[in-house]
Motif scaffolding. Sequence first.
Motif, PDB file in Angstrom:
ATOM      1  N   THR A  28      41.650  41.880  61.311  1.00 61.56           N
ATOM      2  CA  THR A  28      41.226  41.461  59.976  1.00 61.56           C
ATOM      3  C   THR A  28      42.025  42.219  58.912  1.00 61.56           C
ATOM      4  O   THR A  28      42.490  41.627  57.924  1.00 61.56           O
ATOM      5  CB  THR A  28      39.710  41.683  59.806  1.00 61.56           C
ATOM      6  N   ALA A  29      42.178  43.523  59.129  1.00 56.24           N
ATOM      7  CA  ALA A  29      42.974  44.311  58.177  1.00 56.24           C
ATOM      8  C   ALA A  29      44.412  43.786  58.129  1.00 56.24           C
ATOM      9  O   ALA A  29      45.001  43.622  57.061  1.00 56.24           O
ATOM     10  CB  ALA A  29      42.956  45.788  58.573  1.00 56.24           C
ATOM     11  N   ARG A  30      44.958  43.470  59.302  1.00 62.89           N
ATOM     12  CA  ARG A  30      46.358  43.037  59.347  1.00 62.89           C
ATOM     13  C   ARG A  30      46.563  41.664  58.710  1.00 62.89           C
ATOM     14  O   ARG A  30      47.463  41.469  57.912  1.00 62.89           O
ATOM     15  CB  ARG A  30      46.851  43.000  60.803  1.00 62.89           C
ATOM     16  N   PHE A  31      45.692  40.694  59.047  1.00 64.14           N
ATOM     17  CA  PHE A  31      45.951  39.316  58.623  1.00 64.14           C
ATOM     18  C   PHE A  31      45.278  38.944  57.306  1.00 64.14           C
ATOM     19  O   PHE A  31      45.755  38.059  56.595  1.00 64.14           O
ATOM     20  CB  PHE A  31      45.524  38.336  59.711  1.00 64.14           C
ATOM     21  N   ASP A  32      44.136  39.573  56.994  1.00 66.12           N
ATOM     22  CA  ASP A  32      43.422  39.168  55.782  1.00 66.12           C
ATOM     23  C   ASP A  32      43.625  40.139  54.626  1.00 66.12           C
ATOM     24  O   ASP A  32      43.155  39.888  53.511  1.00 66.12           O
ATOM     25  CB  ASP A  32      41.917  39.000  56.065  1.00 66.12           C
ATOM     26  N   VAL A  41      35.360  28.076  58.961  1.00 65.76           N
ATOM     27  CA  VAL A  41      35.582  27.571  57.608  1.00 65.76           C
ATOM     28  C   VAL A  41      36.840  28.254  57.070  1.00 65.76           C
ATOM     29  O   VAL A  41      36.901  29.483  57.028  1.00 65.76           O
ATOM     30  CB  VAL A  41      34.383  27.891  56.696  1.00 65.76           C
ATOM     31  N   PRO A  42      37.856  27.471  56.686  1.00 68.37           N
ATOM     32  CA  PRO A  42      39.061  28.106  56.145  1.00 68.37           C
ATOM     33  C   PRO A  42      38.743  28.854  54.857  1.00 68.37           C
ATOM     34  O   PRO A  42      37.840  28.469  54.109  1.00 68.37           O
ATOM     35  CB  PRO A  42      39.997  26.920  55.863  1.00 68.37           C
ATOM     36  N   PRO A  97      37.386  33.506  56.630  1.00 66.14           N
ATOM     37  CA  PRO A  97      38.213  34.657  56.263  1.00 66.14           C
ATOM     38  C   PRO A  97      38.076  34.975  54.778  1.00 66.14           C
ATOM     39  O   PRO A  97      37.854  34.080  53.959  1.00 66.14           O
ATOM     40  CB  PRO A  97      39.636  34.196  56.593  1.00 66.14           C
ATOM     41  N   ALA A  98      38.199  36.239  54.474  1.00 66.19           N
ATOM     42  CA  ALA A  98      38.076  36.704  53.090  1.00 66.19           C
ATOM     43  C   ALA A  98      39.392  37.355  52.683  1.00 66.19           C
ATOM     44  O   ALA A  98      39.511  38.578  52.733  1.00 66.19           O
ATOM     45  CB  ALA A  98      36.918  37.695  52.981  1.00 66.19           C
ATOM     46  N   PRO A  99      40.387  36.548  52.305  1.00 60.84           N
ATOM     47  CA  PRO A  99      41.688  37.146  51.970  1.00 60.84           C
ATOM     48  C   PRO A  99      41.511  38.171  50.853  1.00 60.84           C
ATOM     49  O   PRO A  99      40.906  37.865  49.811  1.00 60.84           O
ATOM     50  CB  PRO A  99      42.511  35.940  51.485  1.00 60.84           C
TER      51      PRO A  99
END
Lengths: 429, 429
Positions: free
Chosen positions: A52-56, A131-132, A162-164
Amino acid sequence: MTRLDTRDPGFAAGFAALLDTARETTARVDAAVAGIIGEIRAEGDAALLRLTARFDGWQPAGAAALRVTPEEIEAALAGIAPELLAALDLAATRIEQFHRAQMPRDLELPDPAGLTLGLRWTPLDAVGLYVPGGKAAYPSSVLMNALPARVAGVGRIAMAVPAPGGQLNPLVLAAARRAGVAEVYRIGGAQAVAALAWGTATIAPVDRIVGPGNAYVAEAKRQVFGRVGIDSIAGPSEVVVIADASNDPRHVAVDLLAQAEHDEAAQAILITDSAGFADAVAAAVAAELESLPRAAIAGESWRRHGAIILVRDWEEAFGLASRLAPEHLQLMLPEPRAAMARVRHAGAAFLGRYCPEAIGDYVAGPNHVLPTGRTARFASGLSVFDFLKRTTWVEASPAGLAAIGPAAVALAEAEGLQAHGRSVALRLG
Amino acid sequence: MTRLDTRDPGFAAGFAALLDTARETTARVDAAVAGIIGEIRAEGDAALLRLTARFDGWQPAGAAALRVTPEEIEAALAGIAPELLAALDLAATRIEQFHRAQMPRDLELPDPAGLTLGLRWTPLDAVGLYVPGGKAAYPSSVLMNALPARVAGVGRIAMAVPAPGGQLNPLVLAAARRAGVAEVYRIGGAQAVAALAWGTATIAPVDRIVGPGNAYVAEAKRQVFGRVGIDSIAGPSEVVVIADASNDPRHVAVDLLAQAEHDEAAQAILITDSAGFADAVAAAVAAELESLPRAAIAGESWRRHGAIILVRDWEEAFGLASRLAPEHLQLMLPEPRAAMARVRHAGAAFLGRYCPEAIGDYVAGPNHVLPTGRTARFASGLSVFDFLKRTTWVEASPAGLAAIGPAAVALAEAEGLQAHGRSVALRLG
């Protein structure tokens, strides 16, 4: 935009090209996704936090921070305009009503031979809803995926979004609350799919995962299939509009563009019997594109994949529409029900001049998750059936077994399965 | 065979191992299958003839020779014992009746807002049925796959059955004829799946392919999925028998072995509350294996994957059965219906002491194509629903659109899809 005329000698080849055009070039992400799934299976929450840290682009404080709290959902709701919440509620109410009407009934069939046969429908225990996040966060999609599961009686719905940068879309949270989804995780990508399928210390595994996503999400769903059920992988959206010259060309033009604005790979096709009307619609499309916020996307879709097909008569139109088997079909003709009866394949149909497809995307009631890419020949939209499964059953008395058992023994022996035959013969006494 | 007791401290770990055991090690044949599909797509019939010669060991005279003639089917029928044909007919009649009772009804829902919503069920146009050849040629499987398609109203069923050395199983042809399948090709393997999915000069493409097959067939179905629909890829067969000590241990033993004789990877599990009964069944299994023709296979399955689980009470048994979510569930208890209500997941249930699972394989009426490997948590057996698809529809009047259109506009704008909103707003006048 392609123009075809069924009177032209080149029509068959042109139409075949339209049918065969692959509108999607999905990147190959198999290996990357397999790696992510492997990390989640091996390390659970620790991998989920790291990925999550890496992608979001945000660092969760711990596994507990992945779950959205009731307070956060309330706070999100407070910032939404009341009329928007009312629109969401109208949509949810209508979607619930339509899906409730779909619920099938159990069967219990007594049998003259002395057996009883039955079929039982039961809901899945637990469903994961993907959910995108970010710009493509669609609250309508939350309603369309979650409400059929709720209506079917699914006990647990776990939502991953995800929570960008740590941010969530408030309207997505409002839709989740309206749909009765209490378990929301701010996770995304292949790691979210893996966590839902295999479970971690904080996220219990589910039995089926539904909802749209990018190439990583789609590939992750493919790879966890079997461990859990998945929905079909949706392709770019599409519409076929069959319209006569009595329609307002501008209405048809905007309907085509409403499809085209989804995605450059979307496809909008008009079938009409009037060359003049075809010209008028083409001109209206060009005019509308001047003022449309998403003109770049819609224009590109229309240029690359749009088509106008001129037919000699409506039967020809219905035949072509059946071959296209479109996700969405608009029938803007004087007798749209008779027309629908002649089109064998479509995900969803919209009947009449006052029925733009967009009302189906939001508030009509039927589901907007529909088969794309000609798969309506064999597939259907999302429904309560996606969240139910059947158990068939047989109850036999000694007399019932005596009536049909000998035939089973004969067939089992012909197939060389003697224990099968013996299991029946032993009880025939 | 594994023995577990819920009273033992090691039970949870032992049961988890039982749940997680992968009973199948499918060979990786992806590349070989992709090559075969590519040959069929590029060369059609020529490749089909070449691959049939290579893999099935006979040289077809030409593409026309791939199709089984009506005369060959009549000749096959002439050699079959009348009582076997009668057994096949009894099975077919009962399967048809049960599947006819499943047929769903269309919906038409008038709506206070002035719209009409509907849901239409229609059959697929064309279905391909794969039937394994050689020793594993099961006429019962032809009935179970073809009849639901016929009952659903599928217009065209094309059957592919390999003819090793040119030979076909007469009973398979008899089952095809009884099921109304007139289009039979002596082709098999990945090349048959590819030909059905993509079509050749002599075989028109289908919309969905169903039926069991080896690793090549299963992989070919995976690879053509999307182009056509497929059924689920079945794993090894399994049964859970829940039985009290009032049962004849020999009955239970033979029921377990009937499952085990399918395949070394099959799994048969007994759950009982009586240690004495468990011992008696284990002894009866050993005794039956002495005289069973397929003792090598059944014995290996029982040793490797068989299990007897001793429980404190029936609620515990129902909970474990729900976690196992077995393909087949036999409930040999005094009140089997009440027991069934407590087991949440099973492909098919068999109720009472006179209801061996084998009658479901042949003549009871429900389908024997069922979810395996715990997928009954989310999947169901084959049914008419596999050969039908839904089109939802909406019919709107100007008043109907006026009632719900503004909510659609609000949601479309919140999602940034302005052409969607405009397509509705334009018609609100």
